[in-house]
Design an enzyme around this catalytic site. Structure first.
Site, PDB file in Angstrom:
ATOM      1  N   CYS A  50       0.809  -1.211   0.000  1.00  0.00           N
ATOM      2  CA  CYS A  50       0.000   0.000   0.000  1.00  0.00           C
ATOM      3  C   CYS A  50       0.845   1.265   0.000  1.00  0.00           C
ATOM      4  O   CYS A  50       0.317   2.359  -0.238  1.00  0.00           O
ATOM      5  CB  CYS A  50      -0.943  -0.002   1.206  1.00  0.00           C
ATOM      6  SG  CYS A  50      -0.098  -0.191   2.791  1.00  0.00           S
ATOM      7  N   ASN A  51       2.141   1.159   0.286  1.00  0.00           N
ATOM      8  CA  ASN A  51       2.945   2.381   0.278  1.00  0.00           C
ATOM      9  C   ASN A  51       4.307   2.218  -0.380  1.00  0.00           C
ATOM     10  O   ASN A  51       5.203   3.022  -0.137  1.00  0.00           O
ATOM     11  CB  ASN A  51       3.117   2.936   1.710  1.00  0.00           C
ATOM     12  CG  ASN A  51       3.686   1.896   2.664  1.00  0.00           C
ATOM     13  OD1 ASN A  51       4.456   1.021   2.267  1.00  0.00           O
ATOM     14  ND2 ASN A  51       3.296   1.976   3.918  1.00  0.00           N
ATOM     15  N   ARG A  52       4.462   1.200  -1.257  1.00  0.00           N
ATOM     16  CA  ARG A  52       5.715   1.071  -2.004  1.00  0.00           C
ATOM     17  C   ARG A  52       5.518   0.152  -3.200  1.00  0.00           C
ATOM     18  O   ARG A  52       4.676  -0.755  -3.180  1.00  0.00           O
ATOM     19  CB  ARG A  52       6.846   0.541  -1.121  1.00  0.00           C
ATOM     20  CG  ARG A  52       6.817  -0.947  -0.832  1.00  0.00           C
ATOM     21  CD  ARG A  52       8.031  -1.379  -0.025  1.00  0.00           C
ATOM     22  NE  ARG A  52       8.110  -0.641   1.220  1.00  0.00           N
ATOM     23  CZ  ARG A  52       9.031   0.287   1.469  1.00  0.00           C
ATOM     24  NH1 ARG A  52       9.953   0.560   0.578  1.00  0.00           N
ATOM     25  NH2 ARG A  52       9.040   0.937   2.612  1.00  0.00           N
ATOM     26  N   SER A 109       9.157   1.659   6.566  1.00  0.00           N
ATOM     27  CA  SER A 109       7.701   1.681   6.433  1.00  0.00           C
ATOM     28  C   SER A 109       7.117   3.023   6.840  1.00  0.00           C
ATOM     29  O   SER A 109       7.737   3.804   7.566  1.00  0.00           O
ATOM     30  CB  SER A 109       7.074   0.580   7.305  1.00  0.00           C
ATOM     31  OG  SER A 109       7.437  -0.696   6.841  1.00  0.00           O
ATOM     32  N   GLU A 114       6.546  -1.445  11.498  1.00  0.00           N
ATOM     33  CA  GLU A 114       5.349  -2.282  11.355  1.00  0.00           C
ATOM     34  C   GLU A 114       5.718  -3.672  10.840  1.00  0.00           C
ATOM     35  O   GLU A 114       6.652  -3.840  10.062  1.00  0.00           O
ATOM     36  CB  GLU A 114       4.320  -1.599  10.447  1.00  0.00           C
ATOM     37  CG  GLU A 114       4.819  -1.281   9.046  1.00  0.00           C
ATOM     38  CD  GLU A 114       4.347  -2.283   8.015  1.00  0.00           C
ATOM     39  OE1 GLU A 114       3.628  -3.217   8.390  1.00  0.00           O
ATOM     40  OE2 GLU A 114       4.737  -2.136   6.855  1.00  0.00           O
ATOM     41  N   GLN A 116       3.645  -5.929   9.262  1.00  0.00           N
ATOM     42  CA  GLN A 116       2.910  -6.446   8.105  1.00  0.00           C
ATOM     43  C   GLN A 116       3.805  -6.599   6.889  1.00  0.00           C
ATOM     44  O   GLN A 116       3.623  -7.512   6.080  1.00  0.00           O
ATOM     45  CB  GLN A 116       1.745  -5.511   7.788  1.00  0.00           C
ATOM     46  CG  GLN A 116       0.816  -6.046   6.695  1.00  0.00           C
ATOM     47  CD  GLN A 116      -0.322  -5.082   6.400  1.00  0.00           C
ATOM     48  OE1 GLN A 116      -0.444  -4.045   7.046  1.00  0.00           O
ATOM     49  NE2 GLN A 116      -1.144  -5.410   5.440  1.00  0.00           N
ATOM     50  N   GLN A 120       4.436  -9.398   3.547  1.00  0.00           N
ATOM     51  CA  GLN A 120       4.366  -8.958   2.154  1.00  0.00           C
ATOM     52  C   GLN A 120       5.644  -9.297   1.398  1.00  0.00           C
ATOM     53  O   GLN A 120       5.609  -9.661   0.224  1.00  0.00           O
ATOM     54  CB  GLN A 120       4.082  -7.457   2.120  1.00  0.00           C
ATOM     55  CG  GLN A 120       2.690  -7.114   2.640  1.00  0.00           C
ATOM     56  CD  GLN A 120       2.515  -5.634   2.955  1.00  0.00           C
ATOM     57  OE1 GLN A 120       3.470  -4.944   3.312  1.00  0.00           O
ATOM     58  NE2 GLN A 120       1.291  -5.142   2.842  1.00  0.00           N
ATOM     59  N   MET A 190      -5.531  -7.578   3.506  1.00  0.00           N
ATOM     60  CA  MET A 190      -5.749  -6.370   4.297  1.00  0.00           C
ATOM     61  C   MET A 190      -7.101  -6.399   4.990  1.00  0.00           C
ATOM     62  O   MET A 190      -7.223  -6.031   6.165  1.00  0.00           O
ATOM     63  CB  MET A 190      -5.640  -5.136   3.407  1.00  0.00           C
ATOM     64  CG  MET A 190      -5.666  -3.818   4.157  1.00  0.00           C
ATOM     65  SD  MET A 190      -4.155  -3.481   5.070  1.00  0.00           S
ATOM     66  CE  MET A 190      -3.105  -2.889   3.744  1.00  0.00           C
ATOM     67  N   ALA A 191      -8.132  -6.866   4.292  1.00  0.00           N
ATOM     68  CA  ALA A 191      -9.461  -6.959   4.893  1.00  0.00           C
ATOM     69  C   ALA A 191      -9.468  -7.958   6.044  1.00  0.00           C
ATOM     70  O   ALA A 191     -10.064  -7.722   7.102  1.00  0.00           O
ATOM     71  CB  ALA A 191     -10.489  -7.359   3.833  1.00  0.00           C
TER      72      ALA A 191
END
Length: 429
Positions: A50-52, A109, A114, A116, A120, A190-191
């Site tokens: 979500c951010n890379r 991150s 984090e 998570q 990933q 993620m959900a």
């Protein structure tokens, strides 16, 4: 051959650019195969979160690989290369190793530390293994990165500081009541993490509804956590009853536009909408609606920038720094070992040939004398080779290790095939 990473993250690109560059699972697989079409690249692994978005490759030529990777990035994101280059970073060889180890440890991150990201990175490696785009070099690198990430969480207290993106988002939601109703849109990783986090926080299962375009996927979360499920066709009805919407569908476009959120809040009640998708699920314009609190990746990035960096983060950095040095030293040593083995193999062949020649000329030697001759020749060979082989192993830890090994092979006229055979044997062992 050297490892190279080209990518962008929340540190280098605004959310709207990351949205355009983001890759779903299929896109990531396609990109992994496309980069292998370059004659300069032999292995590839893609990390997209979500951010890379990052592509790791084993490259034969730095400039050729960079040219191909940047072209593919620009094509996918539909951005001009001049615009894209301002948001990209490139790390090569030692710096690429250090970067991946930092990523896997959560030090790069949005939410510092984090955990998570560790899953990933593992998922990215498994995908590359399934698609056969990864080889021995990147496989070893990623396996080590995963071990380092686990070590950081096991040996430090960084977990106290390192909530996942989901945890940070729910913290941003603020105080709720036992009557608060949650709607989770999506049924992927993620959900699932969002639902699990809600359960861990003591939210009653009957207060959580899950929806997904494929109802069976949503129902899997029902079976796992005991929450409710709603069919996608009935989404708007449930949306009108929800106090908090958490969206992470993996769709390629906006799912909840401004009008949809406006209709759901037409009765004037407040709603918090949390967008954990990239590209975004919830239109940015929804933030302007009255009674709507809009939380997306940019909001989380701004909040994370204010968090404290404490001793546990420093401890993880120390672990990463030490592991980078160890990995690079082992990598350098593995490069020169085939040369050393081939050199000693050549010396053994010469000693044997000279021994056979002497024994043929001096046929009246006793067995003891023959043994003495063999031993003397071996001692001379070992002493002559001792200093060069010790020195090449010492220099392997430095920046010129591989160059010295190549020079050694050239000076002694080693058969390249002999060096390659040793390398192949090492990789197969």
């Amino acid at each position: 051959m050297s490892v190279l990473v080209l990518g962008m993250s929340h540190r280098t690109a605004p959310i709207e650019v990351l949205e355009r560059a983001s890759l779903d699972t299929d896109d990531g697989v396609k990109l992994s195969h496309k980069v292998l079409e370059s004659p300069h690249i032999t292995e590839s692994v893609v990390i997209s979160t979500c951010n890379r978005v990052e592509v790791y490759v084993e490259a034969e030529r730095f400039h050729g690989a960079i040219e191909e990777l940047s072209r593919l990035f620009a094509e996918h994101a539909r951005l001009g290369r001049e615009e894209l280059v301002h948001h990209l970073y490139v790390h090569y060889d030692d710096a690429a190793v250090a970067h991946l180890f930092s990523v896997a440890s959560g030090l790069d991150s949005m939410i510092l530390g984090e955990s998570q990201i560790l899953g990933q990175v593992r998922q990215s490696l498994q995908s590359a293994q399934a698609e056969s785009t990864v080889g021995p070099a990147l496989n070893a690198l990623f396996q080590q990165a995963l071990r380092i990430g686990k070590r950081g969480h096991a040996e430090t207290g960084i977990d106290r500081l390192a909530p996942s993106i989901v945890t940070a988002a729910l913290d941003a939601v603020g105080d709720t009541t036992p009557e608060t109703r949650y709607l989770v849109a999506g049924a992927g990783t993620m959900a699932s993490l969002a639902v699990r986090t809600l359960m861990d926080r003591g939210i009653a299962p009957e207060r959580v509804m899950v929806t997904n375009r494929t109802y069976q996927r949503a129902y899997e979360l029902v079976a796992t956590f005991g929450v409710g499920a709603v069919r996608w066709e009935a989404l708007d009805v449930e949306l009108q009853a929800a106090d908090v919407l958490i969206s992470c569908t993996g769709a390629t476009g906006v799912v909840f536009d401004r009008e949809r959120i406006e209709l759901a809040t037409a009765d004037g009640r407040p709603m918090t909408v949390v967008d954990l998708a990239l590209p975004r699920d919830i239109a940015a314009e929804a933030a302007s609606l009255p009674n709507v609190t809009h939380i997306d990746m940019q909001v989380l990035a701004d909040r994370a920038a204010d968090s404290e960096v404490v001793a546990d983060v420093a401890a993880v950095r120390s672990i990463v720094d030490g592991e980078v040095g160890t990995f690079l030293a082992a990598k350098s040593a593995s490069r020169v070992t085939p040369t050393v083995v081939a050199l000693r193999g050549m010396a053994t062949e010469i000693v044997q040939a000279e021994t056979d020649r002497l024994e043929a000329r001096l046929g009246d030697l006793t067995d003891a004398q023959r043994a003495e001759v063999r031993q003397a020749l071996r001692r001379v060979s070992d002493k002559l080779l001792h200093q060069p082989t010790v020195r090449v192993q010492q220099l392997a830890d430095g920046p010129n290790g591989l160059t010295y090994a190549d020079a050694l092979a050239d000076l002694f006229a080693l058969d390249p095939a002999a060096v390659d055979r040793v390398s192949a044997a090492k990789e197969g062992s």
